[in-house]
Enzyme design. Structure first.
Site, PDB file in Angstrom:
ATOM      1  N   ASN A  68     -40.009  12.510 -89.491  1.00 28.18           N
ATOM      2  CA  ASN A  68     -40.843  12.965 -90.585  1.00 28.18           C
ATOM      3  C   ASN A  68     -41.881  14.294 -90.515  1.00 28.18           C
ATOM      4  OD1 ASN A  68     -40.084  11.213 -92.392  1.00 28.18           O
ATOM      5  ND2 ASN A  68     -40.906   9.548 -92.095  1.00 28.18           N
ATOM      6  N   SER A 123     -29.679  20.072 -86.359  1.00 25.35           N
ATOM      7  CA  SER A 123     -29.416  18.567 -85.898  1.00 25.35           C
ATOM      8  C   SER A 123     -28.864  18.132 -86.718  1.00 25.35           C
ATOM      9  CB  SER A 123     -30.803  18.278 -86.064  1.00 25.35           C
ATOM     10  OG  SER A 123     -30.996  16.969 -85.851  1.00 25.35           O
ATOM     11  N   ASP A 153     -27.238  15.477 -90.193  1.00 28.48           N
ATOM     12  CA  ASP A 153     -27.467  15.119 -91.334  1.00 28.48           C
ATOM     13  C   ASP A 153     -28.932  14.736 -91.640  1.00 28.48           C
ATOM     14  OD1 ASP A 153     -25.280  15.666 -92.255  1.00 28.48           O
ATOM     15  OD2 ASP A 153     -24.673  14.081 -91.556  1.00 28.48           O
ATOM     16  N   GLY A 154     -29.317  14.120 -90.754  1.00 31.78           N
ATOM     17  CA  GLY A 154     -30.788  13.465 -90.347  1.00 31.78           C
ATOM     18  C   GLY A 154     -32.027  14.481 -91.013  1.00 31.78           C
ATOM     19  N   GLU A 206     -34.510  14.483 -94.374  1.00 32.01           N
ATOM     20  CA  GLU A 206     -36.022  15.323 -94.416  1.00 32.01           C
ATOM     21  C   GLU A 206     -36.261  15.811 -95.594  1.00 32.01           C
ATOM     22  OE1 GLU A 206     -38.083  14.872 -90.848  1.00 32.01           O
ATOM     23  OE2 GLU A 206     -37.750  12.985 -89.696  1.00 32.01           O
ATOM     24  N   SER A 218     -25.074  13.846 -84.012  1.00 32.57           N
ATOM     25  CA  SER A 218     -24.215  13.224 -84.019  1.00 32.57           C
ATOM     26  C   SER A 218     -23.459  12.804 -85.947  1.00 32.57           C
ATOM     27  CB  SER A 218     -23.982  12.423 -83.570  1.00 32.57           C
ATOM     28  OG  SER A 218     -25.051  11.332 -83.681  1.00 32.57           O
ATOM     29  N   GLY A 219     -24.194  12.475 -86.651  1.00 31.57           N
ATOM     30  CA  GLY A 219     -22.644  12.466 -87.536  1.00 31.57           C
ATOM     31  C   GLY A 219     -23.581  13.786 -88.427  1.00 31.57           C
ATOM     32  N   GLU A 230     -29.280   6.791 -92.927  1.00 33.71           N
ATOM     33  CA  GLU A 230     -30.989   6.093 -93.170  1.00 33.71           C
ATOM     34  C   GLU A 230     -31.112   5.279 -93.561  1.00 33.71           C
ATOM     35  OE1 GLU A 230     -32.391   8.065 -90.232  1.00 33.71           O
ATOM     36  OE2 GLU A 230     -31.157   9.698 -90.346  1.00 33.71           O
TER      37      GLU A 230
END
Ligand code: ADP
Ligand code: MG
Length: 618
Positions: free
Chosen positions: A189, A210, A212-213, A217, A243-244, A588
């Site tokens: 976050n 990074s 997709d996460g 955010e 990794s995704g 997530e």
């Protein structure tokens, strides 16, 4: 405006020497798609080998001057990333700087004008800027360098994000003449909070480095601002180091590149980013049972897909292979889930949202913009090539008081104003001529960063997924969902409802569910559709495996699997009737229970680079 040029129309043609000056001589031809290099001397090539540099493989270029005052030549250097060959097969990209000597005139000034003409024309072509018809190609055609905010999750993927960013992303961005400021995220976050407080007018794009996460955010942070309507139009980009990397897989495909993973995918996406150019990005507003709303650019999943995603978190060290292993293990313990899927089919005319929803602006990133701001907002744990006052970056080396200024060699910060953004004549180098100019900024800027190697907080290892109870951060702002009645209320009659036992339900916005998983082959970033896929119970394990294998090239829909369903929709509601299970939004985990969602066409803006042409990769 001039009509579009045929790909093979020569725009510039000329004879160049090389560096060192006694090297071979070349005929160069620039077309809208490629730089053609043909050796003239010592021996003309009958069949020029390696003489074609597609612009899709070029990050940028610059002009250089020799330190020797007697050298009247001016140098034009092109940074290329050709695909290597391994035993006849396509290998990874290798960086190669090609330097040419403009030496047709008697004076350095005249030769420099020629070198700059080529460099300017090349940058215009790379970025889709129009070339003037009258042949007057001068550096002032170019806008100021775009300013990018890079957000790096040092633990993304196999923890390689930081390493790859230093060794590949930053040098390439510098070659492209883009300015950047980099911040490493320190916790989950963090990126969301950062973009909520950001003065957005100072940036031409926010790039996550990074999986997709991190982009999830950023987009939710932008939409969770009182000025969300403007904020969500900020162009965002993704450089895949997680990794995704689903969105990056889709960007890569749209850019005309062959499917790939890992570093190859990162280099392709970086090349596309260097080109500039953006397009509207559909965002799905998802409302959870608790009333919490969040925005998804990727997927909502229940059943097999979300189970694999969450269970495979423990194989994070495998990179994207974690999903493959997770799929195999998931097949062994296959569950079915009872539930209801309702959707508003895309074929029905969407009811008017009232006052028109904000459309994302497109193609604005590299356009000329107002004067640079006096200062950037305070940022920390940051590295920048912007010669603007920043708090002392915690990653800078104590031994180098001005470790970053040198990057403006390529970055073309304001102190190079007057020269052309992106490729000023290089300052004097220790060598008579730098054979490979970016190696200088690379060494200079990157060594200080190395000392800022991310510190793992004593208590924390790699990031853990939130537990099933972890509330997802809510978006308090954003456009109204005019297609959705409240979650408990009945749906309008034009909705379709399916009820039964399912192995999986998947709602996906772009084409890719993973870098190498094409779940919705016809999807586009701005088609305004959510693509629904479901597999009913009764499917055999063998068939499910075949479906996932076929997804590598998006051919699963033509396997004739009777349990597989597909529909396009503008909104949907998912009601689990099985008491326990896993739901994910963009990979997530979110609270388990009924949820509903509405697509907001083109709400965001995605940096994609230019669309690919089929000739890009033979
Ligand atoms: P991956 O594809 O490897 O999972 P993501 O970008 O999806 O990479 O990031 C995984 C999770 O890590 C996201 O939920 C993100 O919010 C979180 N995260 C981001 N920065 C950090 C950090 N510095 N430490 C721990 N977690 C982080
Ligand atoms: Mg992820």
């Amino acid at each position: 405006m001039a009509p579009p040029l045929a790909a093979s129309t020569p725009l510039l043609h000329g004879e160049f020497g090389s560096y060192p000056a006694r090297g071979p001589r070349f005929a160069l031809t620039l077309t809208s798609q490629a730089l053609h290099i043909q050796r003239l001397r010592p021996k003309p090539e009958a069949r020029p080998r390696g003489g074609l540099v597609p612009l899709a493989e070029v990050s940028g270029c610059c002009t250089l001057r020799s330190r020797s005052p007697s050298d009247t030549g001016a140098y034009f250097c092109v940074y290329t990333y050709p695909q290597g060959r391994r035993g006849g097969r396509r290998g990874g990209r290798r960086r190669a700087a090609r330097t040419f000597r403009a030496d047709g005139a008697a004076t350095y000034e005249e030769n420099r004008t020629e070198a700059q003409r080529w460099a300017t024309a090349l940058v215009c072509l790379l970025r889709g800027l129009p070339l003037p018809g009258n042949g007057e190609i001068t550096p002032d055609l170019l806008p100021r360098p775009a300013r990018l905010l890079l957000l790096v999750n040092p633990f993304g993927g196999r923890g390689l994000a930081w390493q790859w960013c230093k060794s590949h992303v930053l040098p390439m961005i510098s070659e492209a003449g883009l300015s950047f400021n980099l911040i490493q995220t320190e916790r989950q976050n963090h990126a969301r909070e950062l973009v909520q407080g950001l003065s957005l007018g100072e940036w031409d794009g926010i790039i996550t480095v990074s999986g997709d996460g991190l982009l999830y955010e950023v987009l939710n942070g932008l939409l969770d601002r009182p000025d969300w309507e403007e904020a969500v139009k900020t162009p965002v980009g993704i450089l895949p180091c997680g990794s995704g990397n689903a969105l990056a897989g889709a960007v890569n495909q749209r850019g005309g590149f062959a499917p790939c993973l890992g570093l190859d995918l990162l280099l392709n996406c970086s090349l596309l980013l260097c080109r500039g150019g953006s397009q509207p990005l559909d965002l799905l507003s998802v409302t959870l049972a608790s009333g919490t709303r969040c925005f998804s650019f990727l997927s909502v999943a229940w059943g097999f897909v979300s189970d694999v995603d969450i269970q495979s978190e423990r194989f994070r060290a495998l990179g994207s292979a974690r999903f493959t292993l997770g799929t195999v293990l998931g097949l062994a313990t296959l569950h079915t889930y009872r539930g209801r899927l309702s959707y508003l089919p895309a074929s029905t005319e969407p009811p008017s949202p009232g006052p028109s929803l904000p459309r994302a602006k497109s193609e604005l990133v590299l356009a000329p913009a107002p004067a640079p701001p006096a200062a950037h907002s305070p940022l920390h744990r940051s590295v920048s090539d912007l010669p603007l006052p920043l708090p002392q970056p915690s990653v800078a080396s104590p031994g180098s008081p001005e470790p970053l200024a040198i990057l403006s060699l390529n970055g073309g910060g304001p102190e190079l104003a007057g020269d052309w953004g992106g490729a000023g004549d290089a300052p004097l180098s220790p060598d008579p001529l730098m054979p490979s100019p970016p190696s200088l900024p690379k060494a200079a800027v990157l060594s200080p960063i190395t000392e800022g190697t991310p510190q793992m907080p004593a208590s924390s290892g790699p990031p853990h997924p939130p537990g099933p109870g972890t509330p997802v951060a809510a978006c308090r702002w954003g456009p109204p969902d005019h297609l959705l009645p409240p979650l408990g209320s009945p749906l309008p009659p034009d909705w379709v409802t399916l009820e039964g036992d399912f192995v999986l339900m998947l709602a996906i916005s772009p084409s890719h569910l993973g870098a190498d998983l094409v779940a919705a082959p016809h999807a586009r970033f701005d088609d305004g559709l959510v693509h629904l896929l479901w597999v009913r119970s009764g499917v055999s394990r063998a068939m499910l495996l075949r479906l996932f294998l076929a997804m590598e090239n998006g051919s699963h829909l033509s396997l004739g699997c009777p349990q597989l369903g597909y529909a396009t929709a503008r909104a949907f509601r998912l009601e689990p009737l099985t008491p326990r299970g896993v739901l994910t939004v963009d990979g997530e985990q979110v609270e388990y229970g009924p949820l509903q969602a509405q697509m907001h066409p083109g709400l965001g803006t995605l940096l994609t680079g230019p669309p690919g042409c089929p000739s890009q990769e033979p």
